[in-house]
Design a protein around this motif. Structure first.
Motif, PDB file in Angstrom:
ATOM      1  N   ARG A 140      -1.913   1.854   5.258  1.00  0.00           N
ATOM      2  CA  ARG A 140      -1.820   1.510   3.813  1.00  0.00           C
ATOM      3  C   ARG A 140      -0.301   1.598   3.231  1.00  0.00           C
ATOM      4  NH1 ARG A 140      -5.324   3.299   0.185  1.00  0.00           N
ATOM      5  NH2 ARG A 140      -6.497   4.712   1.586  1.00  0.00           N
ATOM      6  N   ILE A 141      -0.133   2.930   3.337  1.00  0.00           N
ATOM      7  CA  ILE A 141       1.527   3.033   2.884  1.00  0.00           C
ATOM      8  C   ILE A 141       2.665   2.400   3.570  1.00  0.00           C
ATOM      9  CG2 ILE A 141       3.123   5.027   2.633  1.00  0.00           C
ATOM     10  CD1 ILE A 141       0.780   6.813   2.075  1.00  0.00           C
ATOM     11  N   ALA A 142       2.291   2.307   4.939  1.00  0.00           N
ATOM     12  CA  ALA A 142       3.316   1.604   5.784  1.00  0.00           C
ATOM     13  C   ALA A 142       3.448   0.138   5.452  1.00  0.00           C
ATOM     14  CB  ALA A 142       2.888   1.778   7.391  1.00  0.00           C
ATOM     15  N   ARG A 143       2.223  -0.411   5.161  1.00  0.00           N
ATOM     16  CA  ARG A 143       1.848  -1.806   4.830  1.00  0.00           C
ATOM     17  C   ARG A 143       2.724  -2.303   3.588  1.00  0.00           C
ATOM     18  NH1 ARG A 143      -4.435  -2.916   6.012  1.00  0.00           N
ATOM     19  NH2 ARG A 143      -4.528  -2.835   8.291  1.00  0.00           N
ATOM     20  N   LEU A 144       2.496  -1.141   2.469  1.00  0.00           N
ATOM     21  CA  LEU A 144       3.250  -1.413   1.412  1.00  0.00           C
ATOM     22  C   LEU A 144       4.625  -1.349   1.443  1.00  0.00           C
ATOM     23  CD1 LEU A 144       1.045   0.854  -1.076  1.00  0.00           C
ATOM     24  CD2 LEU A 144       1.256  -1.709  -1.056  1.00  0.00           C
ATOM     25  N   VAL A 145       5.229  -0.499   2.307  1.00  0.00           N
ATOM     26  CA  VAL A 145       6.626  -0.553   2.561  1.00  0.00           C
ATOM     27  C   VAL A 145       7.053  -1.675   3.498  1.00  0.00           C
ATOM     28  CG1 VAL A 145       8.333   0.861   3.684  1.00  0.00           C
ATOM     29  CG2 VAL A 145       6.689   2.173   2.711  1.00  0.00           C
ATOM     30  N   THR A 146       6.517  -2.034   4.126  1.00  0.00           N
ATOM     31  CA  THR A 146       6.930  -3.103   5.212  1.00  0.00           C
ATOM     32  C   THR A 146       6.720  -4.404   4.729  1.00  0.00           C
ATOM     33  OG1 THR A 146       5.118  -3.030   6.559  1.00  0.00           O
ATOM     34  CG2 THR A 146       6.935  -1.784   7.282  1.00  0.00           C
ATOM     35  N   LEU A 147       5.646  -4.656   4.025  1.00  0.00           N
ATOM     36  CA  LEU A 147       5.218  -5.843   3.764  1.00  0.00           C
ATOM     37  C   LEU A 147       5.533  -6.196   2.318  1.00  0.00           C
ATOM     38  CD1 LEU A 147       1.591  -6.116   5.544  1.00  0.00           C
ATOM     39  CD2 LEU A 147       3.900  -7.079   6.136  1.00  0.00           C
ATOM     40  N   ARG A 148       5.576  -5.376   1.521  1.00  0.00           N
ATOM     41  CA  ARG A 148       5.904  -5.630  -0.092  1.00  0.00           C
ATOM     42  C   ARG A 148       7.431  -4.783  -0.303  1.00  0.00           C
ATOM     43  NH1 ARG A 148      -0.128  -4.604  -3.360  1.00  0.00           N
ATOM     44  NH2 ARG A 148      -1.263  -5.082  -1.368  1.00  0.00           N
ATOM     45  N   GLY A 149       7.867  -4.059   0.531  1.00  0.00           N
ATOM     46  CA  GLY A 149       9.205  -3.939   0.257  1.00  0.00           C
ATOM     47  C   GLY A 149       9.119  -2.700  -0.835  1.00  0.00           C
ATOM     48  N   MET A 150       8.004  -1.984  -0.877  1.00  0.00           N
ATOM     49  CA  MET A 150       8.167  -0.802  -1.722  1.00  0.00           C
ATOM     50  C   MET A 150       8.694   0.505  -1.268  1.00  0.00           C
ATOM     51  SD  MET A 150       4.482   0.490  -3.645  1.00  0.00           S
ATOM     52  CE  MET A 150       4.113  -1.146  -3.902  1.00  0.00           C
ATOM     53  N   ASP A 151       9.155   1.291  -2.241  1.00  0.00           N
ATOM     54  CA  ASP A 151       9.995   2.529  -1.770  1.00  0.00           C
ATOM     55  C   ASP A 151       8.598   3.479  -1.136  1.00  0.00           C
ATOM     56  OD1 ASP A 151      12.009   4.713  -1.970  1.00  0.00           O
ATOM     57  OD2 ASP A 151      10.222   5.512  -3.129  1.00  0.00           O
ATOM     58  N   PRO A 152       9.015   4.155  -0.045  1.00  0.00           N
ATOM     59  CA  PRO A 152       7.903   5.029   0.331  1.00  0.00           C
ATOM     60  C   PRO A 152       7.164   5.857  -0.593  1.00  0.00           C
ATOM     61  CG  PRO A 152       9.703   4.861   1.916  1.00  0.00           C
ATOM     62  CD  PRO A 152      10.085   4.197   0.744  1.00  0.00           C
ATOM     63  N   ALA A 153       8.022   6.647  -1.615  1.00  0.00           N
ATOM     64  CA  ALA A 153       7.447   7.534  -2.378  1.00  0.00           C
ATOM     65  C   ALA A 153       6.539   6.873  -3.586  1.00  0.00           C
ATOM     66  CB  ALA A 153       8.878   8.073  -3.379  1.00  0.00           C
ATOM     67  N   GLU A 154       7.139   5.499  -3.923  1.00  0.00           N
ATOM     68  CA  GLU A 154       6.035   4.861  -4.825  1.00  0.00           C
ATOM     69  C   GLU A 154       4.883   4.113  -3.983  1.00  0.00           C
ATOM     70  OE1 GLU A 154       4.926   2.919  -8.335  1.00  0.00           O
ATOM     71  OE2 GLU A 154       6.726   4.341  -7.979  1.00  0.00           O
ATOM     72  N   ALA A 155       4.926   4.068  -2.758  1.00  0.00           N
ATOM     73  CA  ALA A 155       3.819   3.676  -2.015  1.00  0.00           C
ATOM     74  C   ALA A 155       2.807   4.711  -1.967  1.00  0.00           C
ATOM     75  CB  ALA A 155       4.145   3.244  -0.651  1.00  0.00           C
ATOM     76  N   ARG A 156       3.360   5.956  -1.721  1.00  0.00           N
ATOM     77  CA  ARG A 156       2.496   6.939  -1.629  1.00  0.00           C
ATOM     78  C   ARG A 156       1.722   7.473  -3.141  1.00  0.00           C
ATOM     79  NH1 ARG A 156      -0.712  10.154   1.365  1.00  0.00           N
ATOM     80  NH2 ARG A 156       1.079  10.140   3.110  1.00  0.00           N
ATOM     81  N   LYS A 157       2.399   7.018  -3.976  1.00  0.00           N
ATOM     82  CA  LYS A 157       1.863   7.448  -5.445  1.00  0.00           C
ATOM     83  C   LYS A 157       1.094   6.597  -5.822  1.00  0.00           C
ATOM     84  CE  LYS A 157       5.097   8.234  -8.217  1.00  0.00           C
ATOM     85  NZ  LYS A 157       6.195   8.068  -9.609  1.00  0.00           N
ATOM     86  N   ARG A 158       1.190   5.133  -5.215  1.00  0.00           N
ATOM     87  CA  ARG A 158       0.143   4.087  -5.655  1.00  0.00           C
ATOM     88  C   ARG A 158      -1.292   4.463  -4.882  1.00  0.00           C
ATOM     89  NH1 ARG A 158       2.020  -0.689  -8.106  1.00  0.00           N
ATOM     90  NH2 ARG A 158       3.882  -0.276  -9.314  1.00  0.00           N
ATOM     91  N   VAL A 159      -1.161   4.761  -3.661  1.00  0.00           N
ATOM     92  CA  VAL A 159      -2.340   5.253  -2.690  1.00  0.00           C
ATOM     93  C   VAL A 159      -2.933   6.342  -3.212  1.00  0.00           C
ATOM     94  CG1 VAL A 159      -3.161   6.000  -0.460  1.00  0.00           C
ATOM     95  CG2 VAL A 159      -1.595   4.111  -0.534  1.00  0.00           C
ATOM     96  N   ASP A 160      -2.461   7.535  -3.637  1.00  0.00           N
ATOM     97  CA  ASP A 160      -2.865   8.870  -4.119  1.00  0.00           C
ATOM     98  C   ASP A 160      -3.596   8.567  -5.499  1.00  0.00           C
ATOM     99  OD1 ASP A 160      -2.018  10.105  -1.829  1.00  0.00           O
ATOM    100  OD2 ASP A 160      -0.250  11.002  -2.762  1.00  0.00           O
ATOM    101  N   ALA A 161      -3.166   7.429  -6.183  1.00  0.00           N
ATOM    102  CA  ALA A 161      -3.551   7.395  -7.693  1.00  0.00           C
ATOM    103  C   ALA A 161      -5.071   6.745  -7.463  1.00  0.00           C
ATOM    104  CB  ALA A 161      -2.744   6.291  -8.363  1.00  0.00           C
ATOM    105  N   GLN A 162      -5.645   6.422  -6.441  1.00  0.00           N
ATOM    106  CA  GLN A 162      -6.816   5.496  -6.171  1.00  0.00           C
ATOM    107  C   GLN A 162      -7.855   6.529  -5.662  1.00  0.00           C
ATOM    108  OE1 GLN A 162      -5.978   1.929  -3.849  1.00  0.00           O
ATOM    109  NE2 GLN A 162      -5.549   0.769  -5.728  1.00  0.00           N
TER     110      GLN A 162
END
Length: 206
Positions: A140-162
């Motif tokens: 899911r983190i990889a998808r956020l980075v590659t498909l949504r252009g999200m910064d890896p650290a921000e992607a991790r933060k979004r996943v961890d918040a759930q």
């Protein structure tokens, strides 16, 4: 009314499953869409958010600045809880209204409530069946980075918040594994819908 709670972590593929269920005939009520409705310009929800988080979260045109608000709440758990206290009751009331409208002409129709934060906020008690769309956190983190252009650290933060994968699995009646292919996800969803129709008809007849 037979209501299915459909959930999954960010970028798990839940929207694909929801779209497929809708195409098959289910009435899909989208919690994210309702969440946008309750904070549209001029609504009490947006006014309360501005009062709590400051005018900096409102854009010049009067709409919510989601990026600014997101930057606040995803780095501050207390702020996120405050936001949820404002939006969730409004979304809950509106969702019930939309569900009732969806089955007005067909009490046996499958109603799917597409809700990312089912485990975190909505709770499972009001649903007849819980479906979790699953993909590993790393994927899911990889998808956020590659498909949504999200910064890896921000992607991790979004996943961890759930909620964790384990927390979601603990409430699931069915799990759709979206980690392989689109075709596999759709095939699983088709089989799921057939089961849900049977359950909805049985409840309507009871």
């Amino acid at each position: 009314m037979f209501v299915v709670g459909l959930t999954g972590g960010i970028a798990a593929g839940k929207s694909i499953v929801a779209s497929r269920l809708g195409a098959l005939g289910a009435a899909v009520v989208d919690a994210d869409r309702l969440a946008r409705e309750v904070v549209e310009p001029g609504t009490p929800g947006l006014a309360e958010i501005a009062q709590r988080f400051g005018e900096g979260v409102v854009q010049p045109d009067g709409s919510l600045d989601r990026a600014a608000l997101g930057a606040i709440v995803f780095s501050d758990p207390a702020a996120r809880l405050d936001l949820e206290a404002i939006t969730h009751p409004r979304v809950q009331a509106l969702s019930l209204q939309r569900m009732c409208e969806a089955v007005a002409d067909d009490p046996a129709r499958v109603v799917v409530y597409d809700v990312p934060l089912l485990v975190e906020a909505r709770g499972v008690g009001e649903f007849d069946h819980i479906v979790v769309v699953h993909a590993p956190a790393s994927m899911r983190i990889a998808r956020l980075v590659t498909l949504r252009g999200m910064d890896p650290a921000e992607a991790r933060k979004r996943v961890d918040a759930q909620a964790s994968d384990e927390q979601r699995a603990a409430v699931a009646d069915d799990v759709i594994d979206s980690s392989t292919s689109l075709a596999s996800t759709e095939k699983q969803t088709d089989a799921l819908y057939a089961r849900l129709v049977d359950l909805a008809v049985a409840k309507a007849r009871a």
